[in-house]
Structure formats: C-alpha cells, structure tokens
Design an enzyme around this catalytic site. Structure first.
Site, PDB file in Angstrom:
ATOM      1  N   ARG A 113       3.004   5.873  -3.348  1.00 33.12           N
ATOM      2  CA  ARG A 113       4.168   6.648  -3.820  1.00 33.12           C
ATOM      3  C   ARG A 113       4.406   6.435  -5.314  1.00 33.12           C
ATOM      4  O   ARG A 113       4.793   7.371  -6.014  1.00 33.12           O
ATOM      5  CB  ARG A 113       5.400   6.263  -2.989  1.00 33.12           C
ATOM      6  CG  ARG A 113       5.308   6.821  -1.557  1.00 33.12           C
ATOM      7  CD  ARG A 113       6.191   6.050  -0.621  1.00 33.12           C
ATOM      8  NE  ARG A 113       6.272   6.636   0.714  1.00 33.12           N
ATOM      9  CZ  ARG A 113       5.389   6.450   1.707  1.00 33.12           C
ATOM     10  NH1 ARG A 113       4.313   5.702   1.495  1.00 33.12           N
ATOM     11  NH2 ARG A 113       5.571   7.005   2.889  1.00 33.12           N
ATOM     12  N   ARG A 126      -7.130  -3.498  10.012  1.00 36.19           N
ATOM     13  CA  ARG A 126      -6.166  -4.394  10.653  1.00 36.19           C
ATOM     14  C   ARG A 126      -6.733  -5.011  11.943  1.00 36.19           C
ATOM     15  O   ARG A 126      -6.333  -6.103  12.338  1.00 36.19           O
ATOM     16  CB  ARG A 126      -4.849  -3.668  10.903  1.00 36.19           C
ATOM     17  CG  ARG A 126      -4.201  -3.173   9.599  1.00 36.19           C
ATOM     18  CD  ARG A 126      -2.726  -2.939   9.748  1.00 36.19           C
ATOM     19  NE  ARG A 126      -2.243  -1.887   8.865  1.00 36.19           N
ATOM     20  CZ  ARG A 126      -1.986  -2.027   7.566  1.00 36.19           C
ATOM     21  NH1 ARG A 126      -2.181  -3.176   6.971  1.00 36.19           N
ATOM     22  NH2 ARG A 126      -1.540  -1.002   6.861  1.00 36.19           N
ATOM     23  N   GLY A 161      -4.885   7.943   5.553  1.00 33.58           N
ATOM     24  CA  GLY A 161      -4.027   8.969   6.156  1.00 33.58           C
ATOM     25  C   GLY A 161      -2.827   9.266   5.273  1.00 33.58           C
ATOM     26  O   GLY A 161      -2.375  10.414   5.170  1.00 33.58           O
ATOM     27  N   ARG A 221      -8.154  11.865  12.773  1.00 32.74           N
ATOM     28  CA  ARG A 221      -6.699  11.638  12.887  1.00 32.74           C
ATOM     29  C   ARG A 221      -5.922  12.959  12.919  1.00 32.74           C
ATOM     30  O   ARG A 221      -6.323  13.940  12.301  1.00 32.74           O
ATOM     31  CB  ARG A 221      -6.242  10.725  11.749  1.00 32.74           C
ATOM     32  CG  ARG A 221      -6.952   9.384  11.892  1.00 32.74           C
ATOM     33  CD  ARG A 221      -6.472   8.383  10.936  1.00 32.74           C
ATOM     34  NE  ARG A 221      -5.090   8.033  11.194  1.00 32.74           N
ATOM     35  CZ  ARG A 221      -4.381   7.251  10.397  1.00 32.74           C
ATOM     36  NH1 ARG A 221      -4.928   6.769   9.308  1.00 32.74           N
ATOM     37  NH2 ARG A 221      -3.130   6.965  10.694  1.00 32.74           N
ATOM     38  N   ASP A 240       2.652  -1.077  11.700  1.00 33.74           N
ATOM     39  CA  ASP A 240       1.331  -1.514  11.227  1.00 33.74           C
ATOM     40  C   ASP A 240       1.064  -2.994  11.526  1.00 33.74           C
ATOM     41  O   ASP A 240      -0.031  -3.490  11.271  1.00 33.74           O
ATOM     42  CB  ASP A 240       1.210  -1.286   9.714  1.00 33.74           C
ATOM     43  CG  ASP A 240       1.102   0.198   9.384  1.00 33.74           C
ATOM     44  OD1 ASP A 240       0.791   0.996  10.286  1.00 33.74           O
ATOM     45  OD2 ASP A 240       1.346   0.557   8.217  1.00 33.74           O
ATOM     46  N   GLN A 261       4.968   9.283   6.977  1.00 29.14           N
ATOM     47  CA  GLN A 261       3.997  10.176   6.331  1.00 29.14           C
ATOM     48  C   GLN A 261       4.442  11.623   6.466  1.00 29.14           C
ATOM     49  O   GLN A 261       4.391  12.397   5.512  1.00 29.14           O
ATOM     50  CB  GLN A 261       2.606   9.966   6.939  1.00 29.14           C
ATOM     51  CG  GLN A 261       2.062   8.584   6.607  1.00 29.14           C
ATOM     52  CD  GLN A 261       0.701   8.324   7.208  1.00 29.14           C
ATOM     53  OE1 GLN A 261       0.193   9.124   7.987  1.00 29.14           O
ATOM     54  NE2 GLN A 261       0.107   7.210   6.854  1.00 29.14           N
ATOM     55  N   LYS A 276      -3.964   5.666  14.926  1.00 30.59           N
ATOM     56  CA  LYS A 276      -4.036   5.022  13.604  1.00 30.59           C
ATOM     57  C   LYS A 276      -5.503   5.019  13.160  1.00 30.59           C
ATOM     58  O   LYS A 276      -6.293   5.814  13.645  1.00 30.59           O
ATOM     59  CB  LYS A 276      -3.438   3.617  13.661  1.00 30.59           C
ATOM     60  CG  LYS A 276      -1.931   3.614  13.924  1.00 30.59           C
ATOM     61  CD  LYS A 276      -1.164   4.196  12.757  1.00 30.59           C
ATOM     62  CE  LYS A 276       0.318   4.263  12.999  1.00 30.59           C
ATOM     63  NZ  LYS A 276       1.026   5.049  11.988  1.00 30.59           N
ATOM     64  N   LYS A 278       0.835  -1.208   0.000  1.00 30.03           N
ATOM     65  CA  LYS A 278       0.000   0.000   0.000  1.00 30.03           C
ATOM     66  C   LYS A 278       0.870   1.258   0.000  1.00 30.03           C
ATOM     67  O   LYS A 278       0.634   2.187  -0.774  1.00 30.03           O
ATOM     68  CB  LYS A 278      -0.891  -0.056   1.255  1.00 30.03           C
ATOM     69  CG  LYS A 278      -1.941   1.000   1.363  1.00 30.03           C
ATOM     70  CD  LYS A 278      -3.111   0.492   2.180  1.00 30.03           C
ATOM     71  CE  LYS A 278      -2.861   0.436   3.687  1.00 30.03           C
ATOM     72  NZ  LYS A 278      -2.975   1.754   4.330  1.00 30.03           N
ATOM     73  N   SER A 279       1.891   1.287   0.842  1.00 31.95           N
ATOM     74  CA  SER A 279       2.754   2.478   0.923  1.00 31.95           C
ATOM     75  C   SER A 279       3.463   2.714  -0.408  1.00 31.95           C
ATOM     76  O   SER A 279       3.561   3.854  -0.884  1.00 31.95           O
ATOM     77  CB  SER A 279       3.827   2.277   2.001  1.00 31.95           C
ATOM     78  OG  SER A 279       3.235   2.273   3.267  1.00 31.95           O
TER      79      SER A 279
END
Ligand code: S3P
Length: 457
Positions: A28, A411, A95, A123, A338, A186, A365, A23-24
């Site tokens: 990007r 999660r 986020g 958040r 995570d 982030q 989170k 996902k990260s």
C-alpha cells in the site's frame, strides 16, 4: 533446483531480532507513493518478492522507483499519471498485488493484462471481477478451461490472467453499494482504489472488519473516507482536492512474519525473545489475543507509529511453560487469517485440542492451507482432523522428524520449520523453500540468531 531447509530440534530461543517490513503495508505504501504528486521515501521496506512485484508493476507504468535495501524512493506521477504498460504486468505470487492493482487499473484510460505464477493462477478472482464490473469496469479472467470468464454467472469461477480494457473519453466508473460476501482486505482495498476515480460514492460492508491499512492511509492522505464498524464509505466528489503530495513513511515489522519466531518461542519453554518494531494494528493482532487465550502473554512496549498511523511495538516473549490449546473462529480468525499456519505449529505443543473454525478462506490462499497444514502436521506425528472449514489439532504429544514439501507456500514452509524445531531427536527437511523469500527473505538467518539449528541448502 529449489532450496531446502534442514532443521534439528532446538532448545530455548534467546535474543533480540527484527522481522521484515509488513508486506500488506509495503504494497500500500508503494501504491499511494506512486499515485502521489512528487517524491516519497519509504523506509523499513521488506525487500520480499511480493512487494517487489508491486514495485515492478508501477515501474512498468512509468513510475520511477528505486529500492536501496530497506529504503525505497518513489517519484509519484499523480492519480492520473500512470502510463500504459508495454507488456503484461507480472504479479508473481502476490494476490495482494493483483487484486489491489485490478481496482486501480479498471479506472484507467489504457488497457492492461496481469499474470501470476502457478499458485496465483489458481486463486479466485471472481470476488473482485464481479463488483468491479458492477461499477462499470471492463475486466475479465479465465475459466479453469481457459475460456473468457466475466463472472456474470454467479457459479462461474474466474482465474488469472486478468485482462482490463480501457475506459474511453467520457466513461467513468460508477458509485457502488456493496455487501461483501467474505471479509477481505484485498477486495475492500480493490474497491476503494477504484472508488478514487468513480463518479459516485463507494459504500462497502464486510462480515467482519478485515485489515484496515488502506483506510488508514487514505484518511492520512486526506481522501474523504469514513469508517464505522464493518462499513467503509468513500465519496470522491466530497470536498477533496483530488490527490495528495509525496509521503515519508516507515513500514513497521510484519506481525505475520513475527508469528513464526513468536510461535517457536512459546513452543520451546525457557525462550526469551524480543522482536523490535512490529506492527500491532488491532485488525491484525488476533494471534496475540489467541496466545492470551492459551495462557501465554506477549509483552508490548509501544514504539513510534508507522506509515498511516500504524501502531507499532517491541514484542517480548518469556515462555516458562507450554501454553494450553484454545479455539480460533469468527472475528478472531479474520484478525489472524495469515497466522493460522504458525498457530498450527504452536498447537502441536499445546496440550488439548486446538479447534480452528470458519476458515474456508484458508483453502484459497497461496495453497489450500487447511489440507497442507493437515498433511505437514501428520508428517511430524501430530494427530489432526481436517474439517471442511477448519482443522482440529491434538497437541502436547511427541513430534517425530519429517521430510515435507512446502508446496510453494511460504507460510507452510515456515510453519514446518517451527514444527521441526520442536522435534526431540533427529533432523527434518523441508523441500521447495524458495517461496519463503516472498515474505521473509532472512528466515533461516533470523532463527539462527536466536540459537535454532536451521540451515538452508
Ligand atoms: C491481505 C489480505 C488478506 C491476507 C493477505 C494480505 C492484504 O487476504 O490473507 O495475505 O494485504 O490485503 P484477503 O483479503 O483475501 O483475506
């Protein structure tokens, strides 16, 4: 009505699976492809809702993006080619989308407004609003009472929606030296993205090294960026053409999603599971080190590198006996931030006390993951103590079937499913699991392929 998962206790898990793309790295890849000059192709894309939220934001700013299964084609518009969005930018539950986009949008000649769902709206955004304002951005959010919040008062909390005013002709973000109070990829990425457009260097230091995907990609694209330990330095005025061409990138599998089948396989002795092509960037592999400390080895067979030179491997688990409890704190915690819900699900099986410390970040989170994991563990009959910045889990006892809510956190839902697989007799139900699609759209199907008794209804 939101879907639920119905899960019964499982015997050993067996098989070879793939998990969704990271996902990260997916976020990007989209960002750097959108800002490239010309076409990019990204493969291995997860199709999770969080990544799609980032794609949606760029489409709204005039970047053609075509998602076809796991392949994405992006017609990049260049660093200065984004157009003013006609509407608010919807970041959904993500986020990462909101915080990374905020860096990019703060440097534009047009104004924008970013909104999110109920969870994202709770958040903290002061962590990006403050340093962005310190470099000259006009960005503000809201207080809990709905008043404008600029975060100037260090005590003031800042929540979404975020509004960003344009920089006018002649205005430019300034260079900044910023000592980050928390290790956060982030915040770091937000500052680096804004730093691409700044008049001077961006020098960041964080307490521990958080995931470094942004730095790796920037370096691969020729951005003048250097890292040393916890420090990152980006000087856009250095010898740099000021942009990059389109890329062909493959996103490796997401270790944060792999965490759930890995934890389940280790909790259910006799399991033999292979996960193909998972990202094993050292800033992300805290969970694998934690497993090793528990006496459980996860084999790695190297595979070709992914986007930005990301290390990738097939992961193999052969579990013979239950691992023993171990502690998670400090630098290790940051490298598995995570994966704590998955680690808690395994902690239930591990005789002894798993102590998780230095984890206050977990309270902000997608949900308060300390409180929610404590609640879920208790429901399954796992003794635990909630600490201000962590959790103690007393593992090795019998689990009982439970009926729990995910509280909208993907999660938490997946960790509850792994707990349910460890119950000897009886059926457990996890409510409100639509959120699982934010990161792991085929979760139940993937586990069924390994022999687990899990249904989505
Ligand atoms: C992420 C960074 C981490 C992580 C999040 C994804 C990223 O957040 O928890 O799921 O892609 O940069 P923080 O930077 O807030 O620690």
């Amino acid at each position: 009505m939101s879907a639920k998962l119905v899960v019964r206790g499982s015997g050993p898990l067996r098989g070879r699976i793939q998990v969704p793309g990271d996902k990260s790295i997916g976020h990007r890849s989209l960002i750097f492809a959108a800002l490239a000059r010309g076409e990019s192709t990204i493969t291995g894309f997860s199709g999770g809702e969080d990544n799609l939220a980032t794609a949606g934001c760029f489409r709204a700013m005039g970047v053609p993006i075509e998602v076809d299964g796991e392949t994405v084609r992006v017609d990049g518009v260049g660093l200065r080619g984004l157009r003013m969005p006609r509407d608010v930018l919807d970041c959904g539950n993500s986020g990462t989308t909101m915080r990374l986009m905020a860096g990019l949008l703060s440097a534009q000649r047009f104004g924008s407004r970013m909104v999110g769902d109920a969870s994202l709206t709770r958040r903290p955004m002061g962590r990006i609003v403050r340093p962005l304002r310190a470099r000259g951005a006009f960005i503000a959010g809201l207080t809990a009472e709905g008043k404008q919040a600029t975060g100037e008062d260090p005590e003031q909390k800042v929540f979404p929606p975020l509004s960003i005013a344009p920089l006018v002709e002649g205005e430019q973000l300034a260079g900044i030296e910023y000592d980050m109070p928390v290790a956060s990829a982030q915040v770091k990425s937000c500052m680096l993205l804004s730093g691409l457009y700044a008049a001077g260097p961006t020098a960041l230091n964080e307490p521990h090294v958080s995931r470094d995907h942004t730095e790796r990609m920037m370096m691969e694209l020729g951005v003048p960026l250097q890292t040393m330990g916890t420090m990152v330095y980006l000087d856009p005025s250095a010898d740099w053409s000021g942009g990059w061409d389109g890329v062909e990138w493959r996103v490796p599998g997401d270790l944060s999603s792999a965490a759930f089948p890995l934890a389940a396989a280790l909790a259910l002795p006799g399991s033999r599971v292979i996960l193909e092509g998972v990202g094993v960037n050292p800033t992300r592999t805290g969970l694998l080190d934690h497993f090793r400390l528990m006496g459980a080895e996860v084999g790695q067979v190297p595979k070709p590198e992914g986007a930005g030179g990301e290390l990738t491997a097939d992961l193999e688990v052969h579990s013979s006996r239950k691992p023993r409890a171990s502690m998670i704190a400090g630098e290790l915690l940051v490298r598995m931030i995570d994966e704590i819900p998955a680690a808690c699900a395994l902690a239930a099986a591990a005789p002894g006390v798993t102590e998780i410390l230095d984890a206050a970040e977990l309270r902000v989170k997608e949900s308060d993951r300390i409180a929610e994991m404590a609640r879920v563990l208790t429901a399954f009959g796992v003794p635990n103590e909630e600490l201000e910045d962590g959790l103690r889990v007393h593992g090795g006892g019998e689990l009982k079937p439970a009926e729990v809510e995910s509280k909208g956190d993907h999660r938490i839902a997946m960790a509850a499913a792994v707990l349910a697989m460890q119950v000897g007799e009886g059926e457990s139900t996890i409510h409100d699991v639509d959120c699982v699609a934010t990161s792991f759209p085929n979760f139940a199907e993937t586990f069924r392929a390994l022999g687990a008794d899990i249904r989505e209804v």
